[in-house]
Write a protein that holds these residues in place. Structure first.
Motif, PDB file in Angstrom:
ATOM      1  N   GLN A 191     -32.561  51.501 114.715  1.00 35.20           N
ATOM      2  CA  GLN A 191     -32.491  52.951 114.565  1.00 35.20           C
ATOM      3  C   GLN A 191     -32.259  53.334 113.105  1.00 35.20           C
ATOM      4  O   GLN A 191     -31.711  52.562 112.327  1.00 35.20           O
ATOM      5  CB  GLN A 191     -31.342  53.527 115.411  1.00 35.20           C
ATOM      6  N   VAL A 192     -32.706  54.516 112.783  1.00 33.66           N
ATOM      7  CA  VAL A 192     -32.529  55.067 111.449  1.00 33.66           C
ATOM      8  C   VAL A 192     -31.837  56.411 111.592  1.00 33.66           C
ATOM      9  O   VAL A 192     -32.221  57.218 112.449  1.00 33.66           O
ATOM     10  CB  VAL A 192     -33.879  55.235 110.732  1.00 33.66           C
ATOM     11  N   GLN A 193     -30.834  56.652 110.789  1.00 30.64           N
ATOM     12  CA  GLN A 193     -30.137  57.929 110.787  1.00 30.64           C
ATOM     13  C   GLN A 193     -30.338  58.617 109.441  1.00 30.64           C
ATOM     14  O   GLN A 193     -30.331  57.958 108.397  1.00 30.64           O
ATOM     15  CB  GLN A 193     -28.632  57.755 111.036  1.00 30.64           C
ATOM     16  N   LEU A 194     -30.501  59.928 109.494  1.00 32.37           N
ATOM     17  CA  LEU A 194     -30.679  60.711 108.275  1.00 32.37           C
ATOM     18  C   LEU A 194     -29.694  61.870 108.277  1.00 32.37           C
ATOM     19  O   LEU A 194     -29.538  62.549 109.292  1.00 32.37           O
ATOM     20  CB  LEU A 194     -32.104  61.255 108.179  1.00 32.37           C
ATOM     21  N   VAL A 195     -29.057  62.085 107.138  1.00 32.97           N
ATOM     22  CA  VAL A 195     -28.094  63.179 107.008  1.00 32.97           C
ATOM     23  C   VAL A 195     -28.426  63.966 105.751  1.00 32.97           C
ATOM     24  O   VAL A 195     -28.424  63.414 104.648  1.00 32.97           O
ATOM     25  CB  VAL A 195     -26.651  62.651 106.930  1.00 32.97           C
ATOM     26  N   GLU A 196     -28.699  65.255 105.953  1.00 30.17           N
ATOM     27  CA  GLU A 196     -29.031  66.127 104.829  1.00 30.17           C
ATOM     28  C   GLU A 196     -27.799  66.869 104.331  1.00 30.17           C
ATOM     29  O   GLU A 196     -26.856  67.124 105.090  1.00 30.17           O
ATOM     30  CB  GLU A 196     -30.069  67.184 105.230  1.00 30.17           C
ATOM     31  N   SER A 197     -27.838  67.239 103.074  1.00 29.58           N
ATOM     32  CA  SER A 197     -26.797  68.084 102.484  1.00 29.58           C
ATOM     33  C   SER A 197     -27.387  68.796 101.284  1.00 29.58           C
ATOM     34  O   SER A 197     -28.493  68.468 100.831  1.00 29.58           O
ATOM     35  CB  SER A 197     -25.578  67.251 102.074  1.00 29.58           C
ATOM     36  N   GLY A 198     -26.642  69.761 100.778  1.00 30.07           N
ATOM     37  CA  GLY A 198     -27.048  70.436  99.550  1.00 30.07           C
ATOM     38  C   GLY A 198     -27.596  71.833  99.717  1.00 30.07           C
ATOM     39  O   GLY A 198     -27.896  72.507  98.726  1.00 30.07           O
ATOM     40  N   GLY A 199     -27.760  72.275 100.961  1.00 30.80           N
ATOM     41  CA  GLY A 199     -28.258  73.621 101.153  1.00 30.80           C
ATOM     42  C   GLY A 199     -27.227  74.665 100.757  1.00 30.80           C
ATOM     43  O   GLY A 199     -26.077  74.345 100.458  1.00 30.80           O
ATOM     44  N   GLY A 200     -27.655  75.916 100.755  1.00 31.50           N
ATOM     45  CA  GLY A 200     -26.733  76.985 100.418  1.00 31.50           C
ATOM     46  C   GLY A 200     -27.460  78.281 100.155  1.00 31.50           C
ATOM     47  O   GLY A 200     -28.650  78.412 100.452  1.00 31.50           O
ATOM     48  N   LEU A 201     -26.726  79.224  99.591  1.00 30.73           N
ATOM     49  CA  LEU A 201     -27.252  80.541  99.251  1.00 30.73           C
ATOM     50  C   LEU A 201     -27.437  80.602  97.742  1.00 30.73           C
ATOM     51  O   LEU A 201     -26.513  80.283  96.981  1.00 30.73           O
ATOM     52  CB  LEU A 201     -26.288  81.625  99.719  1.00 30.73           C
ATOM     53  N   VAL A 202     -28.609  81.012  97.321  1.00 33.73           N
ATOM     54  CA  VAL A 202     -28.910  81.093  95.894  1.00 33.73           C
ATOM     55  C   VAL A 202     -29.774  82.321  95.641  1.00 33.73           C
ATOM     56  O   VAL A 202     -30.516  82.754  96.533  1.00 33.73           O
ATOM     57  CB  VAL A 202     -29.609  79.797  95.427  1.00 33.73           C
ATOM     58  N   CYS A 224     -35.006  66.451 106.637  1.00 36.18           N
ATOM     59  CA  CYS A 224     -35.697  65.265 106.177  1.00 36.18           C
ATOM     60  C   CYS A 224     -36.036  64.404 107.395  1.00 36.18           C
ATOM     61  O   CYS A 224     -35.359  64.473 108.433  1.00 36.18           O
ATOM     62  CB  CYS A 224     -34.896  64.479 105.155  1.00 36.18           C
ATOM     63  N   ALA A 225     -37.103  63.661 107.255  1.00 33.62           N
ATOM     64  CA  ALA A 225     -37.593  62.832 108.344  1.00 33.62           C
ATOM     65  C   ALA A 225     -38.175  61.546 107.768  1.00 33.62           C
ATOM     66  O   ALA A 225     -38.644  61.529 106.631  1.00 33.62           O
ATOM     67  CB  ALA A 225     -38.649  63.574 109.144  1.00 33.62           C
ATOM     68  N   ALA A 226     -38.159  60.498 108.568  1.00 33.14           N
ATOM     69  CA  ALA A 226     -38.647  59.193 108.127  1.00 33.14           C
ATOM     70  C   ALA A 226     -39.688  58.663 109.100  1.00 33.14           C
ATOM     71  O   ALA A 226     -39.581  58.880 110.315  1.00 33.14           O
ATOM     72  CB  ALA A 226     -37.495  58.209 108.005  1.00 33.14           C
ATOM     73  N   GLU A 240     -40.625  59.708 112.872  1.00 37.38           N
ATOM     74  CA  GLU A 240     -39.938  59.321 114.097  1.00 37.38           C
ATOM     75  C   GLU A 240     -38.453  59.663 114.068  1.00 37.38           C
ATOM     76  O   GLU A 240     -37.842  59.862 115.120  1.00 37.38           O
ATOM     77  CB  GLU A 240     -40.110  57.806 114.288  1.00 37.38           C
ATOM     78  N   TYR A 241     -37.876  59.691 112.906  1.00 38.55           N
ATOM     79  CA  TYR A 241     -36.440  59.919 112.762  1.00 38.55           C
ATOM     80  C   TYR A 241     -36.218  61.211 111.981  1.00 38.55           C
ATOM     81  O   TYR A 241     -36.869  61.446 110.956  1.00 38.55           O
ATOM     82  CB  TYR A 241     -35.789  58.739 112.034  1.00 38.55           C
ATOM     83  N   TRP A 242     -35.266  62.003 112.475  1.00 40.26           N
ATOM     84  CA  TRP A 242     -35.026  63.332 111.895  1.00 40.26           C
ATOM     85  C   TRP A 242     -33.542  63.558 111.664  1.00 40.26           C
ATOM     86  O   TRP A 242     -32.698  63.096 112.461  1.00 40.26           O
ATOM     87  CB  TRP A 242     -35.549  64.420 112.840  1.00 40.26           C
TER      88      TRP A 242
END
Length: 118
Positions: A1-12, A96-98, A106-108
Motif C-alpha cells: 500500500q501507498v499512503q499520501l498526505v498533503e499539506s500547505g493549503g490555505g487562504l491567499v 495528490c495521487a500516485a 491508484e492511491y489518493w
C-alpha cells in the motif's frame, strides 16, 4: 500500500504564492507517477501537474503553465507543487495521487484546500 498526505493549503490573495507538499509513504518502490489534481465545487476533478516519482518529465495543464512547478524529492519522499501568481479560479481542493507503472492513479490523499481571494 501507498499512503499520501498533503499539506500547505490555505487562504491567499490573488497574485500570491503557496507551496503544497505531498508526503508519500509505504511501498514507494511501486510508485511511478505522482500527480496533483484539483476539484472546485460543482466542477470535475482535473489533473493540474504530474511528474515521474524519480523526477523529470513534468506535465502541466494549460491553465497553470508558467505559474506552477512540480518537483519530486526522493530524499524526503515528498512531491511539491509550487504555485505562483495565484488566481481566484485556482480555488479548489487539491489532491495528490500516485500511479504504478502502466496503471491508473491508484492511491489518493485526503486533499488540502486552496482559496484565492480577489
Amino acid at each position: 500500500q501507498v499512503q499520501l498526505v498533503e499539506s500547505g493549503g490555505g487562504l491567499v490573495q490573488a497574485g500570491g504564492s503557496l507551496r503544497l507538499s505531498c508526503v508519500v509513504a509505504g511501498r514507494t518502490a511501486s510508485v511511478h507517477i505522482v500527480g496533483w489534481f484539483r476539484q472546485a465545487p460543482e466542477k470535475a476533478r482535473q489533473l493540474v501537474a504530474a511528474t515521474r516519482w524519480s523526477g523529470g518529465g513534468p506535465y502541466y495543464a494549460d491553465p497553470v503553465k508558467g505559474r506552477f512547478t512540480i518537483a519530486s524529492d526522493n530524499a524526503t519522499n515528498t512531491v511539491y507543487l509550487q504555485m505562483n501568481n495565484l488566481r481566484p479560479e485556482d480555488t479548489a481542493l487539491y489532491y495528490c495521487a500516485a500511479s504504478p507503472p502502466r496503471g491508473e492513479y491508484e492511491y489518493w490523499g485526503q486533499g488540502t484546500q486552496v482559496t484565492v481571494s480577489a
